[in-house]
Design a protein around this motif. Structure first.
Motif, mmCIF file in Angstrom:
data_model
loop_
_atom_site.group_PDB
_atom_site.id
_atom_site.type_symbol
_atom_site.label_atom_id
_atom_site.label_comp_id
_atom_site.label_asym_id
_atom_site.label_seq_id
_atom_site.Cartn_x
_atom_site.Cartn_y
_atom_site.Cartn_z
ATOM 1 N N ASP A 44 12.801 -10.585 11.905
ATOM 2 C CA ASP A 44 11.968 -10.415 10.705
ATOM 3 C C ASP A 44 12.479 -9.317 9.773
ATOM 4 N N HIS A 77 11.618 -5.044 12.442
ATOM 5 C CA HIS A 77 11.689 -4.128 11.295
ATOM 6 C C HIS A 77 10.727 -2.945 11.417
ATOM 7 N N MET A 102 5.233 -10.966 6.400
ATOM 8 C CA MET A 102 4.356 -11.609 5.420
ATOM 9 C C MET A 102 5.179 -12.585 4.594
ATOM 10 N N ASP A 152 4.919 -5.570 11.535
ATOM 11 C CA ASP A 152 3.693 -6.341 11.295
ATOM 12 C C ASP A 152 3.558 -7.382 12.411
HETATM 13 MN MN MN Z 1 7.388 -8.675 8.567
#
Ligand code: MN
Ligand code: AMP
Ligand code: MN
Length: 360
Positions: free
Chosen positions: A116, A50, A1, A54
């Motif tokens: 990420d 990670h 994000m 996501d």
């Molecule tokens: Mn992420």
């Protein structure tokens, strides 16, 4: 994000990372290319994203993995720390066959590539591969990234890690196909909030255009990723949103809105934890608060906190102070204790972030 709103394009992120804000140099890119091209015959590549992945984590990792496959790399594993559970919205992603549980990941790959993750802690039990691998490459876009790889392709101006991944694939001469493109599109559209956030530059739309030109179907993808959830989750959201609290005086008068969800809430509605990821979007639209938080109980009894800001507050400073990280307008951390204790810590840091040295 990445950043949901506010600030000038890129400037806000650059502020948090003075010397490295410029992104990878040509020498960094060349080192990244050399790390892939220098793989021994039949070399083993381990891709890690990670914890609690996501859309950007999974999409950039799997898209890059499919690109490596197109280059002829045969031994590729993709993984992430913790239970090997892919959130349902991502179960249609191309390249899922690359995934292995963390327990089965190569212990000493020839090359490890991290996606990420702002810091090693986001790699959980897989962080040791940074030492055991022949080469360690980090692809990321967090301003707070600690440059924990031996080669770091970190661009704080990038809207998503997938932008960096596409940059490396292009330099490796990998043409985009529909499979790679779908992964990268999911990553790009999730991290830009469907191309709404401030990081949505002309270059982001140009990349999206190149991805769409492969024939992928944005309507189908978006429905799957953003607009589908089980009825139980709809009812759960009703309950959790019904207990949201608005504190107009918090964050030095910029306002805080927050709510929480427990493991018991999930169990009562027969839902998996991933459904809670979308909750913050319903909370952060509160007009009366600059800062929004969702406090989510994890299976270990700790609390994973999602924070968003509309611009007045740098929530990454709050998150970093509480042991986490993220971006100026979207950040998170994990806390222990009761919900009230966690929210108390947030309130205190919010006041500090606005009144302390460098506060605004
Ligand atoms: Mn992420
Ligand atoms: P989320 O609220 O989970 O969507 O996360 C928002 C942003 O904060 C993302 O860029 C995450 O990478 C970052 N973030 C969330 N939780 C943590 C954490 N525990 N440690 C470091 N960064 C985090
Ligand atoms: Mn990201």
């Amino acid at each position: 994000m990445t950043e949901p709103s506010g600030g000038s394009a890129g400037g806000a992120l650059a502020e948090a990372t003075p010397p490295a804000g410029a992104g990878p140099t040509e020498a960094d890119w060349a080192a990244g290319v050399a790390a892939v091209q220098g793989l021994p015959p039949d070399g083993r590549v381990l891709l890690i994203c990670h914890v609690n992945p996501d859309g950007d984590a999974l999409g950039s990792m799997l898209g890059f993995g499919l690109g490596l496959r197109r280059l002829g790399v045969r031994r590729i594993q993709a993984t992430f720390p913790g239970p090997p559970e892919v959130p349902v919205p991502f179960l249609g992603l191309p390249g899922l066959d690359l995934l292995v549980p963390a327990t089965e990941a190569y212990p000493d790959p020839d090359l490890v590539i991290c996606f990420d993750a702002a810091g090693e802690s986001r790699l959980g039990e897989l962080a040791d591969r940074l030492e055991t691998a022949g080469a360690a490459l980090v692809l990321d876009h967090h301003a707070s990234n600690t440059r924990f790889g031996r080669i770091n392709l970190v661009d704080p101006h990038a809207a998503a890690t997938s932008v960096v991944a596409e940059g490396l694939l292009t330099r490796l001469g990998v043409p985009l196909d529909a499979g790679i493109a779908e992964c990268l599109y999911v990553a790009l559209s999730t991290d830009t909030g469907s191309f709404r956030f401030e990081a949505t530059t002309p270059a982001v739309h140009q990349l999206a255009a190149r991805l769409l030109a492969t024939g992928i179907r944005p309507g189908d993808i978006s429905r799957r990723i953003f607009d589908t959830r089980p009825f139980g989750a709809v009812r759960l959201f009703g309950e959790v949103l019904g207990r949201a609290r608005l504190e107009p005086a918090a964050a030095a008068g910029h306002g805080l809105v927050w709510t929480y969800a427990t493991q018991d809430d999930l169990a009562r509605h027969d839902q998996r934890p991933y459904v809670l990821e979308a909750l913050i979007d319903s909370v952060r639209c509160t007009a009366e608060a600059d800062v929004s938080c969702v406090v989510k109980q994890t299976t270990t009894g700790d609390w994973a906190v999602s924070m968003r800001s509309k611009g007045a507050v740098d929530v990454s400073r709050v998150a970093v102070a509480l042991g986490g990280g993220g971006h100026r307008f979207a950040a998170g951390f994990t806390g222990s204790g009761t919900v009230d204790e966690v929210v108390d810590r947030i309130r205190a840091e919010l006041d500090g972030a606005l009144t302390g040295p460098g506060g605004r």
